[in-house]
Design a protein around this motif. Structure first.
Motif, mmCIF file in Angstrom:
data_model
loop_
_atom_site.group_PDB
_atom_site.id
_atom_site.type_symbol
_atom_site.label_atom_id
_atom_site.label_comp_id
_atom_site.label_asym_id
_atom_site.label_seq_id
_atom_site.Cartn_x
_atom_site.Cartn_y
_atom_site.Cartn_z
ATOM 1 N N SER A 7 1.055 -6.690 -9.541
ATOM 2 C CA SER A 7 0.396 -7.991 -9.385
ATOM 3 C C SER A 7 -0.765 -8.125 -10.366
ATOM 4 O O SER A 7 -1.441 -7.146 -10.690
ATOM 5 C CB SER A 7 -0.155 -8.157 -7.965
ATOM 6 O OG SER A 7 0.865 -8.199 -7.003
ATOM 7 N N ALA A 8 -0.998 -9.360 -10.811
ATOM 8 C CA ALA A 8 -2.165 -9.630 -11.644
ATOM 9 C C ALA A 8 -3.412 -9.632 -10.771
ATOM 10 O O ALA A 8 -3.409 -10.178 -9.663
ATOM 11 C CB ALA A 8 -2.004 -10.975 -12.348
ATOM 12 N N ALA A 133 -2.052 -1.018 -10.415
ATOM 13 C CA ALA A 133 -1.271 0.186 -10.700
ATOM 14 C C ALA A 133 -0.988 0.992 -9.440
ATOM 15 O O ALA A 133 -0.033 1.770 -9.400
ATOM 16 C CB ALA A 133 -2.011 1.062 -11.707
ATOM 17 N N MET A 134 -1.819 0.819 -8.401
ATOM 18 C CA MET A 134 -1.631 1.535 -7.142
ATOM 19 C C MET A 134 -2.353 0.800 -6.033
ATOM 20 O O MET A 134 -3.426 0.226 -6.255
ATOM 21 C CB MET A 134 -2.198 2.957 -7.237
ATOM 22 C CG MET A 134 -1.982 3.812 -5.993
ATOM 23 S SD MET A 134 -3.385 4.918 -5.603
ATOM 24 C CE MET A 134 -4.606 3.751 -4.980
ATOM 25 N N THR A 135 -1.757 0.789 -4.848
ATOM 26 C CA THR A 135 -2.441 0.286 -3.658
ATOM 27 C C THR A 135 -2.379 1.364 -2.582
ATOM 28 O O THR A 135 -1.417 2.127 -2.500
ATOM 29 C CB THR A 135 -1.798 -1.002 -3.104
ATOM 30 O OG1 THR A 135 -0.490 -0.699 -2.594
ATOM 31 C CG2 THR A 135 -1.685 -2.065 -4.183
ATOM 32 N N LEU A 136 -3.422 1.408 -1.768
ATOM 33 C CA LEU A 136 -3.501 2.404 -0.707
ATOM 34 C C LEU A 136 -4.247 1.776 0.458
ATOM 35 O O LEU A 136 -5.335 1.228 0.272
ATOM 36 C CB LEU A 136 -4.253 3.642 -1.203
ATOM 37 C CG LEU A 136 -4.502 4.769 -0.210
ATOM 38 C CD1 LEU A 136 -3.199 5.517 0.052
ATOM 39 C CD2 LEU A 136 -5.547 5.735 -0.754
ATOM 40 N N THR A 137 -3.677 1.836 1.653
ATOM 41 C CA THR A 137 -4.338 1.286 2.834
ATOM 42 C C THR A 137 -4.285 2.300 3.967
ATOM 43 O O THR A 137 -3.207 2.779 4.323
ATOM 44 C CB THR A 137 -3.676 -0.029 3.283
ATOM 45 O OG1 THR A 137 -3.753 -0.985 2.217
ATOM 46 C CG2 THR A 137 -4.388 -0.601 4.505
ATOM 47 N N TYR A 138 -5.454 2.625 4.496
ATOM 48 C CA TYR A 138 -5.575 3.572 5.609
ATOM 49 C C TYR A 138 -5.973 2.811 6.876
ATOM 50 O O TYR A 138 -6.545 1.721 6.800
ATOM 51 C CB TYR A 138 -6.686 4.588 5.312
ATOM 52 C CG TYR A 138 -6.292 5.793 4.512
ATOM 53 C CD1 TYR A 138 -5.325 5.732 3.513
ATOM 54 C CD2 TYR A 138 -6.919 7.019 4.738
ATOM 55 C CE1 TYR A 138 -4.998 6.851 2.765
ATOM 56 C CE2 TYR A 138 -6.601 8.143 3.989
ATOM 57 C CZ TYR A 138 -5.641 8.055 3.011
ATOM 58 O OH TYR A 138 -5.331 9.165 2.278
ATOM 59 N N PRO A 139 -5.728 3.405 8.044
ATOM 60 C CA PRO A 139 -6.283 2.837 9.280
ATOM 61 C C PRO A 139 -7.807 2.878 9.222
ATOM 62 O O PRO A 139 -8.389 3.737 8.540
ATOM 63 C CB PRO A 139 -5.758 3.781 10.375
ATOM 64 C CG PRO A 139 -4.610 4.511 9.754
ATOM 65 C CD PRO A 139 -4.918 4.610 8.297
#
Length: 208
Positions: A7-8, A133-139
């Protein structure tokens, strides 16, 4: 708005802890880590302490670091005082506080299902072309590993420059893998020091 890999990155203007900023100008064609945080949070407190120790390592990789919250400036200021006193932590990376939620929402950090304004514990790596380039989602109850994000940053920087792939435990300097799309003849020409073939799709070479 949900941002996914490729995504942009949206642009915005804000007053940051280092003064007025326009996101795309602030990036300056570099890599970046952009993450959501919540003041007065136990997990974010420990995250900030760790991230500050890693900040120079991110900078050494050519990456800028930006934290975004929905808290009031006064709340964040008081919390930063707590971090200094309790954890000997004075963050040097840039922070943007936006109680209106406009900036966090633009970045996909807002949990729209929550009854009160709340942020996902999300982190984004942004490439120099301003794409995700990367996504990360934690609780919200679990702290993110900024050491792992740094490892991933080094990996995506490498694979953006070279036709290679990295393993789940790869660290800088370790062998890498070749994509199946690279013909064996090409691989041998590119890596004359040797290509270890375990399977046609699993070929290992020294890190270029």
């Amino acid at each position: 708005m949900t941002l996914t890999v490729g995504s942009a990155l949206p642009d915005f203007e804000a007053i940051s802890s280092h003064g007025p900023m326009r996101l795309h100008d602030w990036l300056g064609g570099e890599w970046a880590l952009i993450f959501a945080f919540k003041a007065m949070s136990p997990t974010c407190s420990t995250e900030f302490a760790v991230l500050e120790t890693l900040h120079k390592a991110y900078e050494a990789c050519g990456a800028r670091v930006l934290g975004v919250s929905i808290d009031m400036d006064e709340t964040v200021s008081a919390w930063l005082g707590d971090l200094r006193d309790a954890l000997d932590c004075t963050p040097s990376f840039t922070l943007v506080n936006d109680p209106s939620g406009a900036v966090p929402r633009l970045l996909g950090f807002i949990d729209e299902t929550a009854s009160q304004a709340s942020l996902y514990r999300t982190a984004l790596l942004v490439a120099p072309d301003r794409r995700i380039a990367m996504t990360l989602t934690y609780p919200v109850t679990n702290g993110r590993s900024f050491s792992e994000i740094l490892r991933t940053l080094k990996a995506v920087e490498l694979t953006a420059q070279r036709k290679v792939a990295t393993s789940s435990t790869w660290t800088d300097g370790q062998p890498v893998m070749l994509p199946p799309s690279l013909a064996q003849e090409q691989a041998e020409a590119m890596y004359p020091q040797g290509v270890k073939v375990l399977r046609p799709y699993l070929r290992i070479v020294a890190q270029p």
